[in-house]
Write an enzyme that holds these catalytic residues in place. Sequence first.
Site, PDB file in Angstrom:
ATOM      1  N   SER A   4       0.719  -1.325   0.072  1.00  0.00           N
ATOM      2  CA  SER A   4       0.238   0.388   0.062  1.00  0.00           C
ATOM      3  C   SER A   4       0.896   1.346   0.119  1.00  0.00           C
ATOM      4  O   SER A   4       2.102   1.346   0.308  1.00  0.00           O
ATOM      5  CB  SER A   4      -0.738   0.085   1.510  1.00  0.00           C
ATOM      6  OG  SER A   4      -1.580   0.926   1.191  1.00  0.00           O
ATOM      7  N   TYR A  42      -1.408  -1.040  10.810  1.00  0.00           N
ATOM      8  CA  TYR A  42      -1.884  -1.633   8.977  1.00  0.00           C
ATOM      9  C   TYR A  42      -0.940  -0.992   8.418  1.00  0.00           C
ATOM     10  O   TYR A  42      -0.440  -1.492   7.739  1.00  0.00           O
ATOM     11  CB  TYR A  42      -3.057  -1.196   8.480  1.00  0.00           C
ATOM     12  CG  TYR A  42      -3.602  -0.963   6.990  1.00  0.00           C
ATOM     13  CD1 TYR A  42      -4.081  -1.362   6.507  1.00  0.00           C
ATOM     14  CD2 TYR A  42      -3.137   0.489   5.669  1.00  0.00           C
ATOM     15  CE1 TYR A  42      -4.749  -2.229   4.889  1.00  0.00           C
ATOM     16  CE2 TYR A  42      -3.222  -0.200   4.457  1.00  0.00           C
ATOM     17  CZ  TYR A  42      -4.389  -1.127   4.123  1.00  0.00           C
ATOM     18  OH  TYR A  42      -3.951  -1.224   2.541  1.00  0.00           O
ATOM     19  N   LYS A  95       1.815  -2.779   6.304  1.00  0.00           N
ATOM     20  CA  LYS A  95       2.579  -2.223   4.686  1.00  0.00           C
ATOM     21  C   LYS A  95       4.299  -2.282   4.960  1.00  0.00           C
ATOM     22  O   LYS A  95       4.528  -3.097   4.162  1.00  0.00           O
ATOM     23  CB  LYS A  95       1.291  -1.864   4.039  1.00  0.00           C
ATOM     24  CG  LYS A  95      -0.367  -2.050   4.778  1.00  0.00           C
ATOM     25  CD  LYS A  95      -0.243  -3.222   3.455  1.00  0.00           C
ATOM     26  CE  LYS A  95      -1.942  -3.502   3.359  1.00  0.00           C
ATOM     27  NZ  LYS A  95      -1.856  -5.233   2.095  1.00  0.00           N
TER      28      LYS A  95
END
Length: 299
Positions: free
Chosen positions: A145, A158, A162
């Site tokens: 991402s 998150y 990533k």
Amino acid sequence: MKDLQGKVVVVTGAADGIGRALAEAFAAGGARLVLADVDGPRVEVVGRELADSGTDVIAVRTDVSDREQVLCLRDAALDRFGAVDVLCNNAGVMGPVGDPLWELPVAEWRRVMEVNLWGVLHGIQAFVPAMLAAGHPGHVLNTASMQGVTSGTLIPEYTVSKHAVVALSESLRAQLAARQAPVGVSVLCPGAVSTGLPAKEERRLAAFGRQEPWALAPGSGSQDRNWGTTLTPAQVARAAVAAVRDGRFYVFTHPGSTDRVRARTGPLLEAADQAADQTGYETADRISRPASAGRSSRG
Ligand SMILES: NC(=O)c1ccc[n+]([C@@H]2O[C@H](COP(=O)([O-])OP(=O)(O)OC[C@H]3O[C@@H](n4cnc5c(N)ncnc54)[C@H](O)[C@@H]3O)[C@@H](O)[C@H]2O)c1
């Protein structure tokens, strides 16, 4: 991997969003497909739709956070097609966007890391040995991402997962290159994409009925958030498949990516530049020799 015709492509998280779009884009290039998702009924439907339009495809319910299930996925792929040419580690979950991170329960951290990081590692450990043993050109595409190269106040669990996927991809590429292995690597770093990812997180948190500040779902509340330009899954998948064909490593898809990467790397470079002044190491060629070298600090 210029020609995708007849190649065997595994896509995790293929029931929806970017994974589904990747499957469709590889199918359009003539690939045969192994679709995996924790949502069994939904991935079956995607498989049937692709089969109806002429693609040779199997769908396998797989939870990528479970190593044994990923090994079974590999076995199913090899049983059906005899080889795997491209592995797309794409399955992912989001996590709450609220803060503070120091109150985010360990179970929430663990859930995100187990899918987003361990899921990718399980894919690599299951499939890369088979790809190397086959000895023909292969490729691994990991979905990270833009959050994998930037950071901020939102969704730290998150973001951390990533960043780990980007670092894991960099190490994988370096180790394969050091062995002159014919297996390439790409890491996909999109910004916002119009998928059901945030809505799924919203539904999950609503089911908990939690009121804690960390339990805020994306899209909810009064948070001032700017996710920037939103692309469709098909646009992102097109860019990803082009990168696999061309053997490009970092795959940025969104306008404004350069500014976001600069915002992250600028302060790093600035701090690194200052290291010489602060430590007395003046230039790179003196890196192992402090300015005081040759003089005894004890007189
Ligand atoms: N949507 C975005 O804005 C965005 C941006 C950058 C990166 N990404 C990344 O793209 C990838 C795909 O996300 P998306 O936006 O298409 O979301 P999505 O929810 O539409 O698709 C994700 C798929 O992964 C599946 N999945 C979740 N947990 C799984 C597990 N344990 N095992 C197997 N499958 C599992 C889901 O069932 C779903 O079908 C994710 O890695 C995500 O982090 C998304």
